[in-house]
Design a protein around this motif. Sequence first.
Motif, mmCIF file in Angstrom:
data_model
loop_
_atom_site.group_PDB
_atom_site.id
_atom_site.type_symbol
_atom_site.label_atom_id
_atom_site.label_comp_id
_atom_site.label_asym_id
_atom_site.label_seq_id
_atom_site.Cartn_x
_atom_site.Cartn_y
_atom_site.Cartn_z
ATOM 1 N N GLU A 175 14.644 -9.958 -0.048
ATOM 2 C CA GLU A 175 13.618 -10.613 0.581
ATOM 3 C C GLU A 175 12.673 -9.389 1.213
ATOM 4 N N TYR A 176 11.431 -9.772 1.592
ATOM 5 C CA TYR A 176 10.563 -8.529 1.800
ATOM 6 C C TYR A 176 10.437 -8.483 3.636
ATOM 7 N N VAL A 177 10.222 -6.976 3.630
ATOM 8 C CA VAL A 177 9.937 -6.882 5.358
ATOM 9 C C VAL A 177 8.786 -5.991 5.500
ATOM 10 N N SER A 178 8.124 -6.193 6.384
ATOM 11 C CA SER A 178 7.119 -5.514 7.217
ATOM 12 C C SER A 178 7.575 -4.140 7.793
ATOM 13 N N LYS A 179 6.462 -3.287 7.974
ATOM 14 C CA LYS A 179 6.698 -1.971 8.336
ATOM 15 C C LYS A 179 6.918 -2.166 10.060
ATOM 16 N N GLY A 180 8.070 -1.700 10.715
ATOM 17 C CA GLY A 180 8.429 -1.913 11.953
ATOM 18 C C GLY A 180 9.169 -3.003 12.409
ATOM 19 N N GLN A 181 9.542 -4.076 11.211
ATOM 20 C CA GLN A 181 10.312 -5.289 11.500
ATOM 21 C C GLN A 181 11.693 -4.842 11.831
ATOM 22 N N THR A 182 12.431 -5.491 12.578
ATOM 23 C CA THR A 182 13.833 -5.261 12.933
ATOM 24 C C THR A 182 14.672 -5.725 11.644
ATOM 25 N N ILE A 183 15.526 -4.869 11.277
ATOM 26 C CA ILE A 183 16.187 -5.024 10.069
ATOM 27 C C ILE A 183 17.722 -5.025 10.422
ATOM 28 N N GLY A 184 18.123 -4.543 11.651
ATOM 29 C CA GLY A 184 19.377 -4.306 11.998
ATOM 30 C C GLY A 184 20.069 -3.649 13.287
ATOM 31 N N LYS A 185 21.159 -3.427 13.548
ATOM 32 C CA LYS A 185 21.592 -2.635 14.784
ATOM 33 C C LYS A 185 22.253 -1.281 14.266
ATOM 34 N N SER A 186 22.098 -0.336 15.032
ATOM 35 C CA SER A 186 22.718 1.037 14.708
ATOM 36 C C SER A 186 24.274 0.976 15.139
ATOM 37 N N GLY A 187 25.079 1.867 14.391
ATOM 38 C CA GLY A 187 26.330 1.956 14.782
ATOM 39 C C GLY A 187 26.738 3.445 14.803
ATOM 40 N N GLY A 191 0.731 -1.249 0.025
ATOM 41 C CA GLY A 191 -0.157 0.082 0.030
ATOM 42 C C GLY A 191 0.737 1.306 -0.002
ATOM 43 N N PRO A 192 0.275 2.340 0.219
ATOM 44 C CA PRO A 192 0.869 3.819 0.093
ATOM 45 C C PRO A 192 2.025 3.608 1.274
ATOM 46 N N ALA A 193 3.020 4.260 0.714
ATOM 47 C CA ALA A 193 4.221 4.562 1.896
ATOM 48 C C ALA A 193 3.904 5.527 2.799
ATOM 49 N N ARG A 194 3.882 5.364 4.199
ATOM 50 C CA ARG A 194 3.523 6.201 5.368
ATOM 51 C C ARG A 194 4.870 5.810 6.339
ATOM 52 N N LEU A 195 5.747 6.634 6.233
ATOM 53 C CA LEU A 195 7.027 6.262 6.967
ATOM 54 C C LEU A 195 7.025 6.543 8.485
ATOM 55 N N SER A 196 7.539 5.668 9.262
ATOM 56 C CA SER A 196 7.553 5.711 10.781
ATOM 57 C C SER A 196 9.173 6.127 11.181
ATOM 58 N N TRP A 197 9.369 6.338 12.270
ATOM 59 C CA TRP A 197 10.884 6.634 12.838
ATOM 60 C C TRP A 197 11.488 5.148 12.811
ATOM 61 N N PRO A 198 12.559 5.240 12.302
ATOM 62 C CA PRO A 198 13.547 3.807 12.531
ATOM 63 C C PRO A 198 13.960 3.128 13.752
ATOM 64 N N VAL A 199 14.370 4.408 14.496
ATOM 65 C CA VAL A 199 14.843 4.522 15.815
ATOM 66 C C VAL A 199 14.340 5.710 16.367
ATOM 67 N N SER A 200 13.904 5.759 17.762
ATOM 68 C CA SER A 200 13.263 6.884 18.675
ATOM 69 C C SER A 200 14.167 7.941 18.354
#
Length: 419
Positions: A370-382, A280-289
């Motif tokens: 591969e596909y990911v869903s919104k809010g799914q964990t994709i990695g760790k920050s550095g 669906g339409p892209a509605r972005l959320s914050w990837p980290v707080s």
Amino acid sequence: MSRINQKQKTKKIILPVLTIAGLILASFFILELNPVSAEDQVQELNSEIQDKQQEIDTLQKEIDAYQEQIQIKQKESKSLKNQLAILENQIAKIELDIEATGKKIEQANLEIQNLNLQIQDKEAEIKNQKTKLSEYIRLIAQNDQVSYLEVMLNNDSFSEFFDYIKYIEDIHGDLNKNLSELKTARQELEIQKSNLEDKKKQEETLKDDLLKQKADLSEKTSAQGLLLVQNRLTERQYQGNLYQLQLEQQQINSEIATLEKTVREELEQREKAERFQDFGPARLSWPVSPARGISALFHDPDYPFRYIFEHPAIDIRAGQGTTIKAAEGGYVAKVQFRGDKSYAYIMLIHNDGLSTVYGHVSGVSVKTDEYVSKGQTIGKSGGLPGSIGSGNLSTGPHLHFEVRLNGIPVNPLEYLPAF
């Protein structure tokens, strides 16, 4: 004989009434003449608050002067000496910002003390008003035991009778005045308590600002350290390194843009495109707080590596190893992660021509294609200098977050919810 006894009884009631009424009326003037120690303390605190404001104003002038120097240097040609001068001015400005914020916190503390004293003073005033009210009510109740006719018949003269009537009127008038003053005092007390809460919130905000300013100082100092290492090189060597860094950054940017175009073309020809459209339409959320703040904005003029490239993202402060979540559901177009100190990133493609890039990652939880869903964990920050995935251009832990529209970097803050 009974008339004489009645007359004496009436006078026994009238005389205390007149005496107490006179004492209560006199108390108004006595209270006004006696200085209140709380007022002296309030005046002293007001003087200290004004002194703090003068110190803050002086610091602000110095801050403005450094900001002016920074803007002048930013317009000059890109050289190692110029970049060091910009950073030195930025560090000096931030140090003054920290000092000014500290003064503002001290000022807020003094204002809180001042308000507390005023509240205590107002509560004492209300208590005093209540005491007066109870005395007035007692006098009125006592006066109600005797009728005007009885008073007139049992007084020696009309003059005494009219004096009595006048005092009774004064008591009623002062009772109304006292009730009005009590109401006003209570309203003022509520306002002062509300102001106190506002000042406490202001103090907490200033403390948060202070923490962010200290983080800024740490990042700028780290950037200065990187440049000082380069300062040992000749200007010619520096310009050579600058060219290599610019070339490297251009290659990363070109790779991301080209890759996005290629992937979108492939998706259109594959059955997986149906699943992609289901997002669906892209509605972005914050990837980290974003609670810890933004350390660098999109095309930030104060970005420490602006002499190499325009910052195509926002840098969101995040502790090393913070969980990164997909800003929107989509397709994993690229995972650049070697497990060493080289720059590592994850790229996701979304609907509506949008894509997102997550840079300086220290760990990955997804794979390319591969596909990911919104809010799914994709990695760790550095981003900690010298750590896995940080690359050469990082001054502290954070998430480098890009948003691209049809392959072109755009300001992420225009696509993210307000914070």
